[in-house]
Design a protein around this motif. Structure first.
Motif, PDB file in Angstrom:
ATOM      1  N   LYS A   2       2.403  32.473 -17.293  1.00 28.75           N
ATOM      2  CA  LYS A   2       3.386  33.095 -16.590  1.00 28.75           C
ATOM      3  C   LYS A   2       4.668  32.643 -16.906  1.00 28.75           C
ATOM      4  O   LYS A   2       5.093  31.673 -17.351  1.00 28.75           O
ATOM      5  N   THR A  42       8.380  32.798 -14.664  1.00 25.56           N
ATOM      6  CA  THR A  42       9.211  33.067 -13.316  1.00 25.56           C
ATOM      7  C   THR A  42      10.541  32.543 -13.587  1.00 25.56           C
ATOM      8  O   THR A  42      10.889  31.664 -14.680  1.00 25.56           O
ATOM      9  N   ALA A  54       8.597  36.919 -10.662  1.00 27.67           N
ATOM     10  CA  ALA A  54       7.912  37.020 -11.772  1.00 27.67           C
ATOM     11  C   ALA A  54       8.215  37.765 -12.799  1.00 27.67           C
ATOM     12  O   ALA A  54       8.303  38.956 -12.691  1.00 27.67           O
TER      13      ALA A  54
END
Length: 593
Positions: free
Chosen positions: A524, A526, A545
């Motif tokens: 991920k 962010t 995100a």
């Protein structure tokens, strides 16, 4: 054969050129413009993230290995320094209390509290002298070094602040003392101050706000301007109207400030007076993806503010937007001194608060989400309640997208400090499961005038509390504790191996694809805007995100948000999170207007 231009008449020549142009366009088959990001003109830097083990000895925390891994832990109490212009409490100290807390683009933390003139009083309005003094502090979270700095033009106690696109901090209003007696009503300030993190200098604008504001909210807009709304002042009914106010009460005026270099300009939203549309004290404001400002509370009225031109309100209640059901015995629901945060674009978490300020108005544990991103009418949904009722607590978005809540009181009334009402346990909300999980217990009671701020290294600074009417001297907290979230630990309680962004740009633009190099896995990506907190409100906090793809080896391509409605211009922390949920150190990047 002759030239084409010689063989065709003028009108035939034009037609041939058009045909050839269309044919070239069809055969080249370019990508749609919207899919083509701006060229990557960023300047890249190479760095290695700090090793938190280096600060573990001075700022680390206790707890069993299992507790650290499951709940995280609070670090040692870190005292704040003294200042020249600090309210001298009953204990006789002159320590700075971090009531207003801001993360700066250089990674340092800027804090200030109450100044010398906080409880100065004036017998009559004619005696009021504008201006004041206050001491602030710059703290390096890694080295622990402090640098006190003074502002000698304004008492900034209970002001509002937001970051400009260039990282300077615009501070609206503050406090000028009290009227009539030492316990009389409070006086706001019309001042606008600017703090420059590069020079550590102050700039006080000659132009002033339309109203004296104490407890105002501010918000960084997609345009690069700052919205200022609300506040209170003992002179509200007798403020001398600004010639531009059109007989509207000054504290109903919403104003927007723009700063170019050191030159400010102000415009007023005369067609959108505040009145019943927003709470007087620190209303909760958020930029929606449609570019409008959404007001989520503290009152139970949910509205959009269009800041274009002279402004306009769009009342979503009349449009069918559902509201909360008030607690039994109440006709309306006001979440006084609760907290709200934009945990994803167009998605807001609201938690806690009190239905009133009276001695029988107990805080609630209830929480809800507001979704502005669904088709049709926005959706308000109740979710699982927190583990504790809370008032004067703080909510902090973490790099993995969870929301951490700490502090507060569960007693009725304003600033209830009774021992049995103090909430030391913190808790974590997961937006995927929509459930709360208990986390570590703090060592100190942090409630009214406390703050909570995400640091670039993924820890959270919690500090302040106190400095108020009725506050016990021992609860004037001129100190902070650092919360180490559970994602920083292995199951055996040791510090986890973290991914590390080793190459990244320092500046980007909207809808731009840029590259990063990462040591470690990436599941991920962010980024979070640098926080700016006071009175349970983080004016600038938001998270995105980001889209990412592998570029081979340890390199990845990352796409910035498409437009400033999704991320107003300014500074953000870029994080990568690995498959175990462990985040990197945040790399501070500026997105340009």
């Amino acid at each position: 054969m002759g030239k084409l231009s010689e063989r065709l008449r003028p009108n035939q020549l034009i037609g041939a050129i058009v045909a050839l142009t269309l044919l070239a366009a069809c055969t080249s088959n370019p990508k749609p413009q919207s899919d083509t990001p701006p060229p990557d003109e960023s300047v890249y830097t190479i760095a290695q993230g700090p090793d938190l083990s280096a600060v573990w000895g001075t700022q680390g925390c206790d707890g069993t290995p299992g507790e650290r891994y499951q709940k995280g832990c609070f670090g040692k109490i870190l005292p704040w320094p003294g200042g020249t212009y600090v309210w001298n409490s009953n204990t006789g100290n002159k320590k700075i209390i971090p009531i207003n807390t801001v993360l700066l683009p250089n990674g340092k933390v800027f804090t200030f509290g109450a100044g010398d003139d906080t409880f100065r009083f004036y017998p009559t309005e004619a005696d009021i002298v504008n201006g004041g003094k206050i001491s602030a502090d710059l703290w390096d979270p890694l080295t622990g070094e402090h640098k006190p700095i003074d502002n000698t033009t304004t008492e900034l106690f209970c002001s509002g602040q937001s970051a400009l696109p260039d990282g300077r901090i615009l501070i609206a209003g503050g406090h000028e003392g009290r009227l009539y007696t030492s316990s009389g009503p409070y006086l706001g300030s019309k001042d606008i101050n600017l703090f420059d993190y590069q020079s550590n200098g102050w700039l006080s604008f000659p132009g002033r706000m339309a109203a004296f504001r104490w407890y105002p909210s501010s918000l960084a807009l997609p345009s690069g301007e700052v919205l200022i709304i609300g506040g209170i002042d003992a002179r509200a009914s007798s403020n001398t109207p600004d010639p531009q106010l059109n007989n509207v009460e000054p504290l109903d005026i919403i104003e927007i400030w723009k700063v170019e270099g050191n030159t400010p300009s102000r415009r007023l939203l005369l067609n959108a007076p505040k009145r019943a549309y927003a709470h007087s004290q620190y209303p909760w404001l958020f930029i929606a993806s449609n570019g409008k400002v959404f007001v989520a509370g503290q009152e139970n009225r949910l509205v959009y503010l269009n800041t274009a031109g002279d402004g306009a309100w769009e009342d979503l209640v009349d449009g069918g937007m559902p509201r909360e059901t008030p607690p039994s015995g109440y006709s309306t629901f006001v979440r006084n001194s609760g907290t709200a945060t934009l945990y994803a674009p167009d998605k807001i978490l609201v938690a806690g608060g009190s239905p009133g300020d009276g001695v029988t108005d107990y805080p609630v544990a209830s929480a809800l989400t507001i979704d502005l991103n669904l088709p049709g009418t926005p959706i308000v949904q109740s979710i699982s309640p927190m583990n504790f009722p809370r008032r004067h607590h703080n909510a902090t978005i973490l790099p993995d997208g969870t929301v951490w809540v700490n502090g507060g009181t569960k007693g009725p009334g304003v600033n209830n400090q009774e021992l049995e009402n103090r909430v030391y346990d913190s808790e974590l909300w997961n937006p995927d499961t929509r459930q709360w999980k208990l986390t570590a217990k703090a060592q100190k009671f942090r409630s009214y005038h406390s703050t909570s701020l995400l640091l670039p290294d993924g820890r959270v600074m919690t500090g302040g509390g106190g400095r108020c009417d009725g506050c016990a001297p021992q609860d004037d907290n001129a100190d902070v504790e650092i919360y180490w979230p559970p994602y920083l630990f292995n199951p055996d309680g040791t510090l986890a191996q973290r991914p590390d962004i080793t190459r990244y740009p320092t500046r980007v633009r909207y809808n731009q694809r840029f590259s990063v190099r990462v040591k470690g896995g990436v599941s991920k990506v962010t980024w979070l805007r640098l926080g700016s907190v006071t009175h349970s409100v983080n004016f600038d906090q938001r998270i995105n995100a980001l889209e990412f793809t592998s570029a081979g080896g340890d390199s990845y391509y990352v796409r910035t948000p498409a437009n400033p409605n999704l991320a107003p211009p300014g500074f953000y922390m870029l994080f990568v999170v690995d498959g175990s949920g462990v985040p990197s150190t945040g790399r501070i990047i500026q997105i340009m207007p």
